[in-house]
Design a protein around this motif. Structure first.
Motif, PDB file in Angstrom:
ATOM      1  N   GLU A 294       0.834  -1.212   0.000  1.00 55.24           N
ATOM      2  CA  GLU A 294       0.000   0.000   0.000  1.00 55.24           C
ATOM      3  C   GLU A 294       0.862   1.253   0.000  1.00 55.24           C
ATOM      4  O   GLU A 294       0.631   2.189  -0.787  1.00 55.24           O
ATOM      5  N   TYR A 295       1.882   1.276   0.853  1.00 54.38           N
ATOM      6  CA  TYR A 295       2.757   2.450   0.910  1.00 54.38           C
ATOM      7  C   TYR A 295       3.717   2.511  -0.274  1.00 54.38           C
ATOM      8  O   TYR A 295       4.140   3.598  -0.680  1.00 54.38           O
ATOM      9  N   LEU A 296       4.044   1.375  -0.845  1.00 47.98           N
ATOM     10  CA  LEU A 296       4.846   1.375  -2.069  1.00 47.98           C
ATOM     11  C   LEU A 296       4.058   2.028  -3.195  1.00 47.98           C
ATOM     12  O   LEU A 296       4.594   2.842  -3.963  1.00 47.98           O
ATOM     13  N   LYS A 300       5.424   6.154  -0.725  1.00 51.32           N
ATOM     14  CA  LYS A 300       5.964   6.466   0.596  1.00 51.32           C
ATOM     15  C   LYS A 300       7.099   5.498   0.957  1.00 51.32           C
ATOM     16  O   LYS A 300       7.962   5.840   1.773  1.00 51.32           O
ATOM     17  N   ILE A 301       7.041   4.298   0.412  1.00 50.08           N
ATOM     18  CA  ILE A 301       8.176   3.381   0.430  1.00 50.08           C
ATOM     19  C   ILE A 301       8.759   3.382  -0.969  1.00 50.08           C
ATOM     20  O   ILE A 301       8.030   3.226  -1.962  1.00 50.08           O
ATOM     21  N   SER A 302      10.054   3.570  -1.078  1.00 54.40           N
ATOM     22  CA  SER A 302      10.683   3.707  -2.400  1.00 54.40           C
ATOM     23  C   SER A 302      10.920   2.358  -3.066  1.00 54.40           C
ATOM     24  O   SER A 302      10.650   2.186  -4.263  1.00 54.40           O
ATOM     25  N   PHE A 303      11.458   1.397  -2.297  1.00 57.98           N
ATOM     26  CA  PHE A 303      11.769   0.074  -2.840  1.00 57.98           C
ATOM     27  C   PHE A 303      11.477  -0.991  -1.787  1.00 57.98           C
ATOM     28  O   PHE A 303      11.695  -0.771  -0.594  1.00 57.98           O
ATOM     29  N   LEU A 304      11.024  -2.154  -2.264  1.00 55.63           N
ATOM     30  CA  LEU A 304      10.931  -3.344  -1.430  1.00 55.63           C
ATOM     31  C   LEU A 304      11.816  -4.423  -2.040  1.00 55.63           C
ATOM     32  O   LEU A 304      11.850  -4.592  -3.264  1.00 55.63           O
ATOM     33  N   ILE A 305      12.532  -5.133  -1.197  1.00 52.07           N
ATOM     34  CA  ILE A 305      13.317  -6.285  -1.642  1.00 52.07           C
ATOM     35  C   ILE A 305      12.506  -7.529  -1.284  1.00 52.07           C
ATOM     36  O   ILE A 305      12.217  -7.769  -0.113  1.00 52.07           O
ATOM     37  N   SER A 343       6.371   0.073  -7.405  1.00 51.32           N
ATOM     38  CA  SER A 343       4.924  -0.014  -7.610  1.00 51.32           C
ATOM     39  C   SER A 343       4.572  -0.544  -8.994  1.00 51.32           C
ATOM     40  O   SER A 343       3.571  -1.253  -9.173  1.00 51.32           O
ATOM     41  N   GLU A 344       5.409  -0.244  -9.991  1.00 55.87           N
ATOM     42  CA  GLU A 344       5.097  -0.616 -11.369  1.00 55.87           C
ATOM     43  C   GLU A 344       5.228  -2.120 -11.640  1.00 55.87           C
ATOM     44  O   GLU A 344       4.595  -2.631 -12.569  1.00 55.87           O
ATOM     45  N   ASN A 345       6.052  -2.829 -10.877  1.00 56.40           N
ATOM     46  CA  ASN A 345       6.228  -4.260 -11.157  1.00 56.40           C
ATOM     47  C   ASN A 345       5.762  -5.169 -10.027  1.00 56.40           C
ATOM     48  O   ASN A 345       5.945  -6.388 -10.080  1.00 56.40           O
ATOM     49  N   ALA A 346       5.163  -4.591  -8.994  1.00 56.53           N
ATOM     50  CA  ALA A 346       4.772  -5.384  -7.818  1.00 56.53           C
ATOM     51  C   ALA A 346       3.794  -6.495  -8.183  1.00 56.53           C
ATOM     52  O   ALA A 346       3.881  -7.616  -7.656  1.00 56.53           O
ATOM     53  N   LYS A 347       2.876  -6.232  -9.105  1.00 60.60           N
ATOM     54  CA  LYS A 347       1.866  -7.228  -9.478  1.00 60.60           C
ATOM     55  C   LYS A 347       2.521  -8.478 -10.041  1.00 60.60           C
ATOM     56  O   LYS A 347       2.112  -9.602  -9.728  1.00 60.60           O
ATOM     57  N   TYR A 348       3.564  -8.293 -10.836  1.00 55.38           N
ATOM     58  CA  TYR A 348       4.254  -9.435 -11.432  1.00 55.38           C
ATOM     59  C   TYR A 348       4.852 -10.336 -10.353  1.00 55.38           C
ATOM     60  O   TYR A 348       4.707 -11.566 -10.390  1.00 55.38           O
ATOM     61  N   TYR A 349       5.527  -9.720  -9.373  1.00 55.54           N
ATOM     62  CA  TYR A 349       6.173 -10.515  -8.333  1.00 55.54           C
ATOM     63  C   TYR A 349       5.152 -11.188  -7.426  1.00 55.54           C
ATOM     64  O   TYR A 349       5.375 -12.301  -6.937  1.00 55.54           O
TER      65      TYR A 349
END
Length: 358
Positions: A294-296, A300-305, A343-349
């Motif tokens: 949600e924050y990605l 508000k969150i820049s990157f998630l690993i 945010s742009e590729n989160a759905k794929y992962y």
């Protein structure tokens, strides 16, 4: 269709008894190296593959796996590797694979020891767990060796110790990656806070490895003293206390521009700060749990690993099955990719992770 190959056929060609062939196929009993080599050579020549399902049913074999994990009701992250474990066990239940779950308090090493030794007393064939507490995990490893119980690690590895395998990320390299992500586009390093939101962090090897990785990134990339502040905060469920803690750090270290949260709780950091305070921060965290995503999405969150937790659980079970049932050799270290999620590729992962979950 080719002729069905029988154990009798292998025995005759290898010049051994059918009992010897049976012991080689099922990896049990005493077989001389010479006899084993003959049997294996003939099996290869005949392209023989044993009917594992039939032999499992015939011998009424059960492979018991004990999964010792933090209680997922206290931290949603741990529900994901458990989903992967459940899916793998379901896929191989017709081979006699059974699962027992043992939950411990994520923040209490004494609870881990108590529950883990209860799991050992259930006499499983294999123990699957994340060795979050180093000292207590070492004790468990010694006890499992004495009982000849196989060990499979996920999430965290203990190098140099007897274990079938470790499945997960290279925690050190994930710290290096976090340093790079925090400094993309900047010629000079950002003043960075490395924040452990948890308890018993000095006994948590994976967190210490991440800390070491980001320290080394700064020292190897930039000359002079690295602008890193190390901190841990245990009372992270109290939003007001966390906010006061962060404001105090900012007063002591003005110009703070980046924060690396070393576990899946980056969302708690964001919730504790005002929107205008978050706007000038580059925040890097871990894991695709709903609140982080949600924050990605809100930038508000820049990157998630992504640590691929469901895949970790799935492969942790698969390695045990492949070793105990299919008699395959297993790689000791099985590192998963360091996925950089925006945010742009989160759905794929997310879709890829769902493949390993119930």
């Amino acid at each position: 269709m080719g002729k069905r190959i029988r154990i009798k056929d292998i025995a005759e060609r290898a010049g051994v008894s059918t009992g010897t062939v049976d012991r080689v196929i099922h990896n049990r009993g005493n077989v001389s190296p010479k006899a084993r080599a003959k049997v294996l050579a003939v099996m290869e020549q005949l392209d023989y593959e044993p009917n594992i399902i039939a032999s499992t049913l015939a011998y009424n074999r059960i492979t018991k796996i004990a999964a010792v994990f933090p209680d997922p009701s206290t931290d949603i992250y741990w529900s994901y590797p458990l989903q992967g474990i459940e899916k793998a066990v379901k896929a191989y239940r017709h081979y006699g694979v059974e699962l027992q779950r043992f939950y411990f308090d994520l923040f209490d090493p004494t609870s881990f020891s108590k529950i883990a030794f209860e799991a050992l007393e259930s006499n499983p064939d294999a123990l699957l767990f994340p060795p979050l507490f180093l000292k207590e995990s070492e004790q468990l490893l010694d006890a499992s060796r004495d009982k000849n119980i196989m060990i499979s690690f996920i999430n965290t590895d203990i190098e140099g110790r007897r274990a079938l395998c470790y499945v997960g990320q290279d925690s050190y390299q994930s710290g290096v990656l976090a340093g790079k992500l925090l400094n993309i586009g900047y010629r000079r390093p950002l003043r960075t806070l490395v924040l452990h939101l948890g308890k018993e962090t000095t006994n948590a090897k994976h967190l210490l490895d991440k800390e070491r990785g980001i320290k080394d990134y700064f020292s190897n990339t930039y000359k002079g003293e690295a602008p890193i502040i190390m901190a841990h905060f245990e009372d992270f469920e109290d939003e007001a206390k966390l906010r006061d803690f962060l404001l105090e750090i900012n007063q002591k270290h003005p110009g703070l521009s980046g924060i690396f949260v070393t576990n899946s709780r980056a969302y708690k950091l964001v919730k504790a700060l005002k929107e205008e305070e978050v706007d000038h921060l580059r925040i890097v965290g871990f894991d695709l749990i709903p609140k982080n995503l949600e924050y990605l999405d809100q930038r508000k969150i820049s990157f998630l690993i992504n640590q691929n937790p469901a895949q970790q659980g799935y492969l942790g079970v698969m390695n045990i099955v492949n070793k105990l049932i299919f008699k395959k050799d297993i790689d000791r270290i099985q590192h998963l990719p360091l996925d950089i999620v925006v945010s742009e590729n989160a759905k794929y992962y997310l879709e890829r992770e769902y493949q390993f979950a119930i």
